[in-house]
Design a protein around this motif. Sequence first.
Motif, short mmCIF file in Angstrom:
data_model
loop_
_atom_site.label_atom_id
_atom_site.label_comp_id
_atom_site.label_asym_id
_atom_site.label_seq_id
_atom_site.Cartn_x
_atom_site.Cartn_y
_atom_site.Cartn_z
N THR A 132 0.86 -1.19 0.00
CA THR A 132 0.00 0.00 0.00
C THR A 132 0.89 1.23 0.00
O THR A 132 1.89 1.28 0.72
CB THR A 132 -0.91 0.03 1.24
OG1 THR A 132 -1.80 -1.09 1.19
CG2 THR A 132 -1.73 1.31 1.29
N LYS A 137 -5.53 5.21 -12.00
CA LYS A 137 -6.27 4.03 -12.44
C LYS A 137 -5.69 3.45 -13.72
O LYS A 137 -5.51 2.23 -13.85
CB LYS A 137 -7.75 4.39 -12.65
CG LYS A 137 -8.64 3.19 -12.98
CD LYS A 137 -10.03 3.63 -13.41
CE LYS A 137 -10.74 4.41 -12.33
NZ LYS A 137 -12.12 4.78 -12.74
N ARG A 185 -4.55 -7.39 -8.44
CA ARG A 185 -5.57 -6.84 -7.53
C ARG A 185 -5.36 -5.36 -7.18
O ARG A 185 -5.39 -4.99 -6.00
CB ARG A 185 -5.63 -7.67 -6.25
CG ARG A 185 -5.95 -9.13 -6.49
CD ARG A 185 -6.19 -9.85 -5.19
NE ARG A 185 -6.44 -11.26 -5.40
CZ ARG A 185 -6.77 -12.11 -4.43
NH1 ARG A 185 -6.89 -11.68 -3.18
NH2 ARG A 185 -6.98 -13.39 -4.69
N THR A 217 -6.13 -1.60 -6.29
CA THR A 217 -7.25 -0.93 -5.64
C THR A 217 -6.88 0.52 -5.36
O THR A 217 -5.74 0.80 -4.99
CB THR A 217 -7.62 -1.61 -4.31
OG1 THR A 217 -7.94 -2.98 -4.55
CG2 THR A 217 -8.81 -0.92 -3.65
N ASP A 219 -8.11 3.71 -3.01
CA ASP A 219 -8.96 4.27 -1.96
C ASP A 219 -9.04 5.78 -2.23
O ASP A 219 -8.17 6.55 -1.82
CB ASP A 219 -8.33 3.99 -0.59
CG ASP A 219 -9.18 4.50 0.57
OD1 ASP A 219 -10.04 5.38 0.32
OD2 ASP A 219 -8.98 4.05 1.70
N VAL A 237 -3.26 3.67 -2.81
CA VAL A 237 -3.41 2.56 -3.76
C VAL A 237 -2.82 1.31 -3.11
O VAL A 237 -1.87 1.39 -2.32
CB VAL A 237 -2.70 2.83 -5.10
CG1 VAL A 237 -3.27 4.07 -5.76
CG2 VAL A 237 -1.20 2.97 -4.93
N SER A 238 -3.42 0.18 -3.45
CA SER A 238 -2.93 -1.11 -2.96
C SER A 238 -2.89 -2.08 -4.12
O SER A 238 -3.69 -1.98 -5.07
CB SER A 238 -3.86 -1.66 -1.86
OG SER A 238 -3.95 -0.78 -0.77
N PHE A 239 -1.97 -3.02 -4.07
CA PHE A 239 -1.88 -4.06 -5.08
C PHE A 239 -1.06 -5.21 -4.53
O PHE A 239 -0.47 -5.11 -3.45
CB PHE A 239 -1.26 -3.54 -6.38
CG PHE A 239 0.00 -2.75 -6.18
CD1 PHE A 239 1.23 -3.37 -6.06
CD2 PHE A 239 -0.05 -1.36 -6.10
CE1 PHE A 239 2.38 -2.65 -5.87
CE2 PHE A 239 1.10 -0.62 -5.90
CZ PHE A 239 2.32 -1.27 -5.79
#
Length: 353
Positions: free
Chosen positions: A83, A102, A129, A131, A133, A139-141
Amino acid sequence: MNEIAVNKELIQSYILTSAKYDYSVYEKRILYRIIELLQEYTKELLGEYFECKEAGREYNVIRKNIYQKYFLQKNLFGDIDITMPLSAFLKDKQDHNHAIAKQALLSLNLKRVQCENENVWELFNVIERPTIDKKHGYVSFRLHPVIASVLVDFSKGYSKYALEIAMKFESVYSMRFFELLNSQTKASNLTYTIEELKSMFQIQNKYKLTADFFRNVIEPAKKELDAKSPYSFDYKINKQGRKFHSITFSPVIKKEAVEKELRRQSPKHLSPELEDYLLNHIGYTPGEINANRDLWFRATLMLPDILVQLEKLSGKSRISKNPKGWIIGAIKKMIEKIKEERRQANQAIFGDN
C-alpha cells in the motif's frame, strides 16, 4: 495484452531495464516506488517487524518508519501486498488525479511475464488486484512471490540515489536511458541498432523517419538527463552503407554533481535534537560524537525513538565506570538484535532470495 516469454534468470532485465514494453511515466514511478520500499527493507532501514492476526488469517507485516504511509505484508501464500499513497507516484503532492492512477495500475496489471524451462511454464501479472482508496488517497496491489523476488534482486543493485533521480524525470525515454546507463558497471560505450531501441521502447510503428526518432526520443532524453541527472550521454550515429543503422552511446558523468550528492547523503548529519542530547545530557564531547557518528546515524534509522532509548540507557549507565562507553555498547547490541530480527523476517517473506 502485453506478454513476453523469458527464461527465469532473465525476468529481472525484462521487467525493468531492457523490457520490450511501452511503460508510461506513471507505471515506471510505481515500479520505482516498489523497488524503493523493498530496498529500504533489504538494507535494514525499516522500523518494525511484527506478526498480527486479522479475520482468522496470520500476516507477517513490515512497516516503514522512514515513510510512515507505506507498508508491505506477506500472506500465507507468499504473495506480497503493498500500500502506498497516490502522491508517491503522481506528479506532486497536490496531484490526486484518480484517472491517471487508475490507468497506470490497469496497464501494469495487464502486463504479463511468461517463464518457461524444461519442466514448467508460468505466467505472471506484473501487479495483481490493484485498488484505489479515493477517500484517503491510497493505492494497494499484490505482487506474486516470483515478481517480488525479482524486484528484491534488482533493488540490491540499484542505489537509493539513482531512484531519487529517476523519479524526477517527466519522459519515460529519459527513465529508460538512465536505467541503461545506471546498469553499467563501468563507463563503457553502449551500441544499439535503431531497430533494437524502437523494439525496446515498443515504438516500431512510430517515427518512420530516422530524424523524427532522434527529434522525439533521443534528443529529449539527452536534454532531460543533462538538466536533471549527474549521468547523461553523448552519442554517435553509425551507418551501414548509406543508411543510419545504429547508435553508440558514451556515458557522461558530471563528477562535481555526483560528489555533491554523495556528500549530501553522507551519514554525517544528525538531527539538532540528537546532537544536543548527546552533548548536553549525556556529556559526549564533539570529538566523541564524530568518532561514532556512523553509529548514531544508523541508530536514528533503526531506532525511531532514539531519544527515548537514550534517556533509558542514560539512567542504567550510572552503574558503569564508563557510562558513555556503556551506552555505545548498548546501542550496538540493540542494532545487532534488530538486524537479526529483520534477517529472519526477510527470510520468512522472500525465502532464500
